[in-house]
Scaffold this motif. Structure first.
Motif, PDB file in Angstrom:
ATOM      1  N   MET A   1      61.202  23.841  70.774  1.00 38.88           N
ATOM      2  CA  MET A   1      59.970  23.800  69.937  1.00 38.88           C
ATOM      3  C   MET A   1      59.526  24.840  69.133  1.00 38.88           C
ATOM      4  O   MET A   1      59.245  25.800  69.943  1.00 38.88           O
ATOM      5  CB  MET A   1      58.797  22.791  70.519  1.00 38.88           C
ATOM      6  N   THR A   2      59.300  24.789  67.834  1.00 38.18           N
ATOM      7  CA  THR A   2      58.615  25.875  67.045  1.00 38.18           C
ATOM      8  C   THR A   2      57.117  25.484  66.747  1.00 38.18           C
ATOM      9  O   THR A   2      56.833  24.394  66.387  1.00 38.18           O
ATOM     10  CB  THR A   2      59.305  26.249  65.723  1.00 38.18           C
ATOM     11  N   LEU A   3      56.277  26.331  67.384  1.00 40.04           N
ATOM     12  CA  LEU A   3      54.853  26.131  67.001  1.00 40.04           C
ATOM     13  C   LEU A   3      54.228  26.764  66.011  1.00 40.04           C
ATOM     14  O   LEU A   3      54.367  27.942  65.866  1.00 40.04           O
ATOM     15  CB  LEU A   3      54.005  26.749  68.460  1.00 40.04           C
ATOM     16  N   SER A   4      53.729  26.140  64.856  1.00 41.48           N
ATOM     17  CA  SER A   4      53.351  26.625  63.712  1.00 41.48           C
ATOM     18  C   SER A   4      51.908  26.432  63.291  1.00 41.48           C
ATOM     19  O   SER A   4      51.463  25.429  63.845  1.00 41.48           O
ATOM     20  CB  SER A   4      54.387  26.076  62.367  1.00 41.48           C
ATOM     21  N   MET A   5      51.261  27.326  62.637  1.00 41.62           N
ATOM     22  CA  MET A   5      49.991  27.199  62.257  1.00 41.62           C
ATOM     23  C   MET A   5      49.990  26.961  60.688  1.00 41.62           C
ATOM     24  O   MET A   5      50.569  27.806  59.971  1.00 41.62           O
ATOM     25  CB  MET A   5      48.798  28.043  62.671  1.00 41.62           C
ATOM     26  N   ILE A   6      49.246  26.097  60.161  1.00 39.38           N
ATOM     27  CA  ILE A   6      48.929  26.135  58.681  1.00 39.38           C
ATOM     28  C   ILE A   6      47.545  26.123  58.440  1.00 39.38           C
ATOM     29  O   ILE A   6      46.689  25.309  59.161  1.00 39.38           O
ATOM     30  CB  ILE A   6      49.717  24.845  58.171  1.00 39.38           C
ATOM     31  N   VAL A   7      46.957  26.847  57.587  1.00 40.00           N
ATOM     32  CA  VAL A   7      45.764  27.042  57.280  1.00 40.00           C
ATOM     33  C   VAL A   7      45.164  27.778  55.925  1.00 40.00           C
ATOM     34  O   VAL A   7      45.870  28.415  55.614  1.00 40.00           O
ATOM     35  CB  VAL A   7      44.734  27.594  58.402  1.00 40.00           C
ATOM     36  N   ALA A   8      44.230  27.210  55.524  1.00 41.32           N
ATOM     37  CA  ALA A   8      43.553  28.117  54.395  1.00 41.32           C
ATOM     38  C   ALA A   8      42.443  28.854  54.692  1.00 41.32           C
ATOM     39  O   ALA A   8      41.416  28.495  55.353  1.00 41.32           O
ATOM     40  CB  ALA A   8      43.154  27.175  53.304  1.00 41.32           C
ATOM     41  N   ILE A   9      42.450  30.003  54.631  1.00 37.46           N
ATOM     42  CA  ILE A   9      41.424  31.248  54.884  1.00 37.46           C
ATOM     43  C   ILE A   9      40.895  31.805  53.615  1.00 37.46           C
ATOM     44  O   ILE A   9      41.473  32.134  52.551  1.00 37.46           O
ATOM     45  CB  ILE A   9      41.971  32.207  55.907  1.00 37.46           C
ATOM     46  N   ASP A  10      39.496  32.303  53.789  1.00 42.16           N
ATOM     47  CA  ASP A  10      39.032  32.907  52.770  1.00 42.16           C
ATOM     48  C   ASP A  10      39.153  34.478  53.145  1.00 42.16           C
ATOM     49  O   ASP A  10      39.638  34.920  54.185  1.00 42.16           O
ATOM     50  CB  ASP A  10      37.261  32.692  52.314  1.00 42.16           C
ATOM     51  N   GLN A  11      38.416  35.296  52.404  1.00 42.26           N
ATOM     52  CA  GLN A  11      38.646  36.714  52.520  1.00 42.26           C
ATOM     53  C   GLN A  11      37.906  37.310  54.088  1.00 42.26           C
ATOM     54  O   GLN A  11      38.284  38.340  54.360  1.00 42.26           O
ATOM     55  CB  GLN A  11      38.081  37.769  51.531  1.00 42.26           C
ATOM     56  N   ASN A  12      36.972  36.504  54.583  1.00 43.07           N
ATOM     57  CA  ASN A  12      36.482  36.662  55.753  1.00 43.07           C
ATOM     58  C   ASN A  12      37.068  35.999  57.050  1.00 43.07           C
ATOM     59  O   ASN A  12      36.720  35.853  57.973  1.00 43.07           O
ATOM     60  CB  ASN A  12      34.861  36.606  55.712  1.00 43.07           C
ATOM     61  N   ASN A  13      38.191  35.263  56.647  1.00 44.19           N
ATOM     62  CA  ASN A  13      38.891  34.350  57.632  1.00 44.19           C
ATOM     63  C   ASN A  13      38.232  33.138  57.846  1.00 44.19           C
ATOM     64  O   ASN A  13      38.274  32.479  59.000  1.00 44.19           O
ATOM     65  CB  ASN A  13      39.085  35.117  58.865  1.00 44.19           C
ATOM     66  N   GLY A  14      37.108  32.925  56.673  1.00 45.09           N
ATOM     67  CA  GLY A  14      36.281  31.648  57.072  1.00 45.09           C
ATOM     68  C   GLY A  14      37.580  30.254  56.584  1.00 45.09           C
ATOM     69  O   GLY A  14      38.302  30.452  55.936  1.00 45.09           O
ATOM     70  N   ILE A  15      37.063  29.169  57.410  1.00 37.35           N
ATOM     71  CA  ILE A  15      38.249  28.039  57.270  1.00 37.35           C
ATOM     72  C   ILE A  15      37.238  26.830  56.857  1.00 37.35           C
ATOM     73  O   ILE A  15      37.782  25.673  56.559  1.00 37.35           O
ATOM     74  CB  ILE A  15      39.141  27.867  58.150  1.00 37.35           C
ATOM     75  N   GLY A  16      36.015  26.849  57.382  1.00 34.34           N
ATOM     76  CA  GLY A  16      35.118  25.630  57.028  1.00 34.34           C
ATOM     77  C   GLY A  16      33.773  25.759  57.240  1.00 34.34           C
ATOM     78  O   GLY A  16      33.466  27.143  57.508  1.00 34.34           O
ATOM     79  N   LYS A  17      32.976  24.660  56.889  1.00 34.94           N
ATOM     80  CA  LYS A  17      31.456  24.715  56.895  1.00 34.94           C
ATOM     81  C   LYS A  17      31.115  23.364  57.572  1.00 34.94           C
ATOM     82  O   LYS A  17      31.470  22.273  57.076  1.00 34.94           O
ATOM     83  CB  LYS A  17      31.095  24.863  55.629  1.00 34.94           C
ATOM     84  N   GLY A  18      30.668  23.396  58.764  1.00 37.26           N
ATOM     85  CA  GLY A  18      30.333  22.175  59.241  1.00 37.26           C
ATOM     86  C   GLY A  18      31.755  21.466  59.914  1.00 37.26           C
ATOM     87  O   GLY A  18      32.488  22.191  60.291  1.00 37.26           O
ATOM     88  N   ASP A  19      31.798  20.402  59.365  1.00 35.89           N
ATOM     89  CA  ASP A  19      32.940  19.622  59.852  1.00 35.89           C
ATOM     90  C   ASP A  19      33.844  19.479  58.544  1.00 35.89           C
ATOM     91  O   ASP A  19      34.477  18.484  58.195  1.00 35.89           O
ATOM     92  CB  ASP A  19      32.626  18.209  60.342  1.00 35.89           C
ATOM     93  N   ASP A  20      33.735  20.389  57.562  1.00 32.26           N
ATOM     94  CA  ASP A  20      34.451  20.111  56.146  1.00 32.26           C
ATOM     95  C   ASP A  20      35.247  21.442  55.935  1.00 32.26           C
ATOM     96  O   ASP A  20      35.055  22.574  56.526  1.00 32.26           O
ATOM     97  CB  ASP A  20      33.567  19.765  55.219  1.00 32.26           C
ATOM     98  N   GLN A  21      36.353  21.454  55.056  1.00 36.01           N
ATOM     99  CA  GLN A  21      36.831  22.719  54.733  1.00 36.01           C
ATOM    100  C   GLN A  21      36.143  23.185  53.282  1.00 36.01           C
ATOM    101  O   GLN A  21      35.354  22.810  53.012  1.00 36.01           O
ATOM    102  CB  GLN A  21      38.488  22.426  54.313  1.00 36.01           C
ATOM    103  N   LEU A  22      36.455  24.531  53.395  1.00 34.93           N
ATOM    104  CA  LEU A  22      35.636  25.412  52.173  1.00 34.93           C
ATOM    105  C   LEU A  22      35.892  25.010  50.881  1.00 34.93           C
ATOM    106  O   LEU A  22      35.159  25.074  50.013  1.00 34.93           O
ATOM    107  CB  LEU A  22      35.716  26.659  52.539  1.00 34.93           C
TER     108      LEU A  22
END
Length: 163
Positions: free
Chosen positions: A1-22
């Motif tokens: 099994m290959t374990l991968s991550m998929i994510v959108a990050i801002d310049q400070n590694n931010g990915i969300g605000k509360g329970d929503d994406q940025l």
């Protein structure tokens, strides 16, 4: 099994605000769908609950929660990281899709990262992707920068593999 991550990050590694994406970047959402369709996606309870229509179609959805008796229609529910890895053992590829605590927990076992790097700092960010040691990763592919027509945000895609 290959374990991968998929994510959108801002310049400070931010990915969300509360329970929503940025940010909602149309091309990024299409890329997410294209990359994850046909595979297993692994997420925390809050990420699952933030999905507008519940379990994502044409993917095996696995939800990790500490809540006993939690039900996630259309998804397999597990209560520990070991249980999550065990249930996915026979899968070709598993995409970890969030949130912050889940990324942090699985990062040491992850072989691939599919990053969308947004050239912006969202001051309202409350959830962050863990800091990467770039010496541990090889940049395999980079595309962009692109500009989202709707938001005017500039972003690029980076695919990294653990060295």
């Amino acid at each position: 099994m290959t374990l991968s991550m998929i994510v959108a990050i801002d310049q400070n590694n931010g990915i969300g605000k509360g329970d929503d994406q940025l940010a909602y970047i149309s091309a990024d959402l299409k890329r997410f769908k294209a990359l994850t369709t046909g595979y297993t996606i692994l997420m925390g309870r809050k990420t699952f609950e933030a999905l507008p229509k519940g379990a994502l179609p044409k993917r095996r959805n696995v939800v990790i929660t500490r809540q006993a008796g939690y039900e996630a229609p259309g998804a397999d529910v597990v209560h520990s990281l070991d249980e999550a890895l065990a249930i996915c053992e026979g899968d070709e590829k598993v995409f970890v899709i969030g949130g912050g605590e889940i990324y942090k927990t699985f990062l040491t076992q992850t072989q691939e990262l599919y990053l969308t790097v947004i050239e912006h700092s969202f001051e309202e960010a409350t959830v962050f992707f863990p800091e990467l040691n770039r010496n541990e990763w090889l940049l395999e592919q980079q595309e962009g920068p692109f500009t989202d027509e709707k938001t005017q945000l500039r972003y690029m895609y980076q695919n990294l593999r653990r060295k």
